[in-house]
Design a protein around this motif. Structure first.
Motif, PDB file in Angstrom:
ATOM      1  N   TYR A  88     -50.169  56.040 -17.065  1.00 36.52           N
ATOM      2  CA  TYR A  88     -50.310  55.795 -15.629  1.00 36.52           C
ATOM      3  C   TYR A  88     -51.755  55.773 -15.131  1.00 36.52           C
ATOM      4  O   TYR A  88     -52.082  54.965 -14.260  1.00 36.52           O
ATOM      5  CB  TYR A  88     -49.448  56.786 -14.844  1.00 36.52           C
ATOM      6  N   TYR A  91     -52.840  52.273 -15.527  1.00 32.49           N
ATOM      7  CA  TYR A  91     -51.985  51.207 -14.981  1.00 32.49           C
ATOM      8  C   TYR A  91     -52.792  50.203 -14.166  1.00 32.49           C
ATOM      9  O   TYR A  91     -52.528  48.994 -14.209  1.00 32.49           O
ATOM     10  CB  TYR A  91     -50.884  51.831 -14.113  1.00 32.49           C
ATOM     11  N   PRO A 133     -41.002  53.499 -19.690  1.00 29.58           N
ATOM     12  CA  PRO A 133     -41.533  52.808 -18.511  1.00 29.58           C
ATOM     13  C   PRO A 133     -41.587  51.291 -18.621  1.00 29.58           C
ATOM     14  O   PRO A 133     -42.338  50.638 -17.900  1.00 29.58           O
ATOM     15  CB  PRO A 133     -42.953  53.380 -18.416  1.00 29.58           C
TER      16      PRO A 133
END
Length: 338
Positions: A88, A91, A133
């Motif tokens: 993340y 990202y 994810p």
């Protein structure tokens, strides 16, 4: 033809490409001297040196940002995010830089970058080492998303990914690293597959990204799965007397709609299985495509078997996973529909 686990096949793919192309480099947290937390890169630094295979600080944004800059200048970085749960912070670099560089530069630059990530649960890793994810990346134009289920596919797809001129998120199911690993519905019994390794050719070979494969031909119902769920679906089908066709998607973006549509039009029934949570999971996109192109061929509503819509529940993880029992019940329900 030698037999390899998925870990060995991935390592072999990187070894082949490091030897074949001097522009290929490997880096990430602990991938050098230590060989990676799952040992996927074991021995590569000793063979190719610290300039080709090297460790980085614990900074995912910097890992991917550095890789984007290198890729834009002609290198071919293959970087490892230690767990998909750690991606993340990177990202923004993946979605705003890597995915867009070809288009925002009017094709003056490309981004031949591979981002490897162990994904999914099943190793008792808890909430921060077990997420799936993939849907977060399939929504991003400019990326490709690949998830192999066998050692043969892992090597061939990783070689194709490294040779591809565009950025690829390469998701590696941890439960398949040393063979299919799953438990029963209650979680009281877990075990490794009796066939943890697969036949993998030596040297260079590639598998086209964007092509699904039929793992089990059948005529009664189409089961669409990827990663670990391919094997769980196979176990479910063995528990029924239904002639199910199991398609391993392998590539989520691009998606092999031609193979999906051909199977659903043949069987008239469809079940989608994935480990990730249900709401806004990748299965919803697959179902939407099938509804649009195969509606008049369907004999029953399309069902999904997925993870729960909860944060990853370590204490109940074997109930959270789609199990052979849950999938078998969904197969039976679909077959009972008029």
């Amino acid at each position: 033809m030698p037999t390899m686990t998925m870990i060995e096949a991935l390592r072999d793919a990187m070894d082949v490409m490091l030897g074949k192309d001097p522009n290929v480099i490997i880096f990430g947290e602990d991938v050098g001297y230590f060989g990676g937390v799952f040992r996927c890169t074991s021995g590569l630094q000793a063979k190719y040196g610290e300039e080709r295979v090297f460790d980085t600080p614990i900074n995912e944004s910097a890992i991917v940002g550095l890789a984007v800059g290198m890729a834009a200048q002609g290198m071919k970085p293959c970087v490892e995010i230690q767990f998909a749960d750690y991606v993340y912070p990177a990202y923004d670099q993946i979605t705003q830089e890597a995915a867009r560089i070809r288009h925002r530069s009017n094709e003056q630059f490309t981004c031949p970058l591979v981002i490897r990530m162990p994904t999914g649960g099943g190793i008792f890793g808890g909430q921060t080492h077990s997420q799936s994810p993939e849907a977060l990346f399939t929504h991003v134009a400019g990326l490709k998303v690949v998830i192999p289920s066998t050692p043969y596919d892992a090597k061939g797809l990783l070689i194709s990914a490294i040779e591809d001129p565009d950025p690829i998120v390469f998701l590696e199911p941890k439960r398949l690293y040393n063979g299919p690993f799953y438990g029963n519905h209650s979680g009281s019994s877990v075990g490794w597959s009796s066939h943890p390794a697969g036949n993998v050719p030596e040297g260079h070979y590639s598998i086209e990204i964007g092509k699904a494969v039929v793992r089990r031909p059948g005529t009664d119902i189409t089961i669409l799965a990827y990663g670990t769920m391919v094997f769980v679906a196979e176990a479910a089908v063995r528990a029924t007397e239904i002639d199910a066709e199991i398609i391993d998607l392998r590539s989520l973006l691009p998606l092999d709609l031609e193979a999906i549509e051909a199977s659903v039009r043949k069987t008239g029934r469809c079940l989608v299985v994935h480990e990730a949570t249900r709401t806004s999971g990748f299965g919803a996109e697959v179902i939407a495509e099938i509804q649009q192109t195969c509606f008049w061929h369907l004999k029953a509503p399309i069902l999904r078997v997925t993870g729960w819509d909860t944060p990853y529940p370590l204490a109940q993880e074997w109930d959270y996973f789609p199990s052979p029992e849950r999938i078998a019940r969904a197969i039976t329900k679909t077959m009972e529909e008029a």
